[in-house]
Design a protein around this motif. Structure first.
Motif, mmCIF file in Angstrom:
data_model
loop_
_atom_site.group_PDB
_atom_site.id
_atom_site.type_symbol
_atom_site.label_atom_id
_atom_site.label_comp_id
_atom_site.label_asym_id
_atom_site.label_seq_id
_atom_site.Cartn_x
_atom_site.Cartn_y
_atom_site.Cartn_z
ATOM 1 N N UNK A 103 52.567 28.659 -46.935
ATOM 2 C CA UNK A 103 53.591 29.559 -47.480
ATOM 3 C C UNK A 103 54.785 28.744 -47.960
ATOM 4 N N UNK A 104 55.251 29.006 -49.167
ATOM 5 C CA UNK A 104 56.388 28.266 -49.702
ATOM 6 C C UNK A 104 57.705 28.624 -49.040
ATOM 7 N N UNK A 105 57.740 29.737 -48.312
ATOM 8 C CA UNK A 105 58.981 30.130 -47.642
ATOM 9 C C UNK A 105 59.069 29.569 -46.227
ATOM 10 N N UNK A 106 58.096 29.894 -45.388
ATOM 11 C CA UNK A 106 58.180 29.507 -43.973
ATOM 12 C C UNK A 106 57.429 28.232 -43.645
ATOM 13 N N UNK A 107 56.592 27.739 -44.584
ATOM 14 C CA UNK A 107 55.860 26.508 -44.346
ATOM 15 C C UNK A 107 54.661 26.652 -43.449
ATOM 16 N N UNK A 108 54.287 27.878 -43.078
ATOM 17 C CA UNK A 108 53.133 28.106 -42.212
ATOM 18 C C UNK A 108 51.865 28.312 -43.045
ATOM 19 N N UNK A 109 50.717 28.022 -42.403
ATOM 20 C CA UNK A 109 49.438 28.287 -43.049
ATOM 21 C C UNK A 109 49.166 29.786 -43.049
ATOM 22 N N UNK A 110 48.432 30.260 -44.056
ATOM 23 C CA UNK A 110 48.144 31.688 -44.141
ATOM 24 C C UNK A 110 46.794 31.916 -44.799
#
Length: 405
Positions: A103-110
């Motif tokens: 995710x470009x906002x939180x940096x987490x995988x999705x």
């Protein structure tokens, strides 16, 4: 005497007798044939192959040695490097994680990323928290933004016009108990006139009101006042602004309206609120005549809404959408949505006057008034208004529209 016989032990794997020297005790306490057993690569204890699990290091470990390992939700291999993936049913190993995007906002995988304005992609968690759809298309834009970059080239923007989601801390003006908050929807004929209209409005309203976008207005804005008493509104709202905007070519039509929020705290009791709701709904014809707008999709007089008036008076909010004559969804107000928008001071003042007068009229409406003096009827209300000069804009508008009797 014949020699006693001792039964040969059973192999738990084959369920058949074998010689004792052919058995071994496995890590799980079972007695199995030595042939065909494997060893745990960590504790070296022998175990059946189906009780050992493979790890990302390509080793086989028994269940006892796997206590500090996690199982990948994708490949089912055990790992010490487990990764969380938003939207996945379980965490995954590093190798499987490489197949997911960030995710470009939180940096987490999705598992799924949604495109937002500007070519970034965000997870569903960030989408719910930080984005909404562009007011003219389905592109996701930040909550404090109205249009995507593409639509912004078509629809004008101004830093003084806030997003439709903007809700500041209310600043109360005048004396209660009833406070009115007005939303006046205004249109601008051409994009190049938009900035002039906004600058003119901001200069006149000062801190009494602010401007917002509205999905029903392609080129224009919604003027929203802070809560005011009726008398304060008459004396301090910059009524000359309306004529100024009209001279500058700003306009209203059937697609825009005046919405008046009435503070729930301004009602003396749930019974009072019920009398007010019932009065408005019982007089639909006269109210819509005064409002200069009938059969509006934005302010429906639905029989279902009317039948639930008693519940709404007590704070109930289960309704049929907010596009009703009276929107009951706001927690602290009733929103009277019936009036057509206008840039004529008397028409706008009449909307505020009706809101205030109808509340005061029903505040003192008794059973005797209803039974003996037809208190529910419009004629009783207009007679009451005639005796109260404070509501002169309302009476003048009633007479102009031939609904003063």
């Amino acid at each position: 005497m014949p020699a006693s016989t001792v039964a040969d032990p059973l192999c738990e794997q084959r369920s058949s007798p074998v010689r004792s020297e052919e058995l071994t005790i496995t890590v799980d306490g079972a007695r199995d044939c030595a042939d065909g057993l494997s060893r745990c690569d960590r504790c070296t204890t022998e175990a059946r192959a189906d009780t050992l699990a493979r790890t990302v290091d390509d080793t086989l470990l028994c269940l006892a040695c796997l206590t500090d390992w996690d199982r990948c939700g994708d490949c089912a291999i055990y790992t010490r490097d487990i990764r969380t993936v938003i939207g996945a049913a379980a965490d995954v190993c590093a190798e499987c994680a490489s197949g997911y995007e960030t995710c470009n906002d939180c940096g987490e995988l999705a598992t799924d990323l949604l495109p937002v304005d500007g070519d970034n992609r965000v997870c569903e968690r960030c989408e719910d928290k930080n984005y909404h759809e562009c007011s003219d298309c389905f592109t996701l834009v930040p909550l404090d933004t109205t249009y995507c970059d593409s639509c912004a080239d078509t629809y004008p923007t101004h830093p003084a016009v806030r997003s439709s989601y903007y809700t500041p801390v209310p600043q109360f003006h005048g004396d209660g108990p009833l406070f009115l908050g007005m939303e006046l929807e205004i249109k601008t004929p051409r994009n190049r006139d938009y900035h002039n209209a906004v600058d003119t409005t901001v200069t006149h309203v000062g801190d009494l009101a602010y401007l917002k976008t509205d999905g029903s207005i392609t080129c224009g804005f919604e003027l929203v006042t802070h809560p005011m008493s009726y008398q304060y509104a008459l004396q301090h709202f910059p009524w000359q602004l309306l004529g100024r905007l009209r001279l500058l070519g700003r306009y209203t039509d059937d697609g825009v309206g005046i919405h008046v929020h009435l503070s729930r705290a301004g009602f003396s009791s749930p019974a009072h609120a019920y009398r007010w709701l019932k009065f408005v709904y019982r007089n639909e014809h006269s109210v819509t005549t005064l409002a200069r707008r009938r059969d509006s999709e934005w302010a429906e007089f639905s029989p279902q809404q009317r039948s639930n008036a008693q519940d709404y008076a007590k704070g109930g909010q289960a309704g049929y959408g907010r596009y009703q004559a009276i929107n009951v969804y706001p927690e602290h107000t009733f929103e009277l949505r019936v009036f057509a928008s206008s840039l004529h001071p008397q028409q706008v003042q009449a909307a505020l006057a009706f809101a205030a007068a109808s509340v005061e009229y029903t505040r003192g409406l008794s059973a005797a008034d209803i039974a003996r003096r037809r208190g529910w009827e419009w004629t009783a209300f207009t007679t009451w208004v005639r005796s109260r000069p404070d509501y002169s804009p309302l009476l003048a508008e009633m007479e102009a529209l031939a609904c003063a009797s």
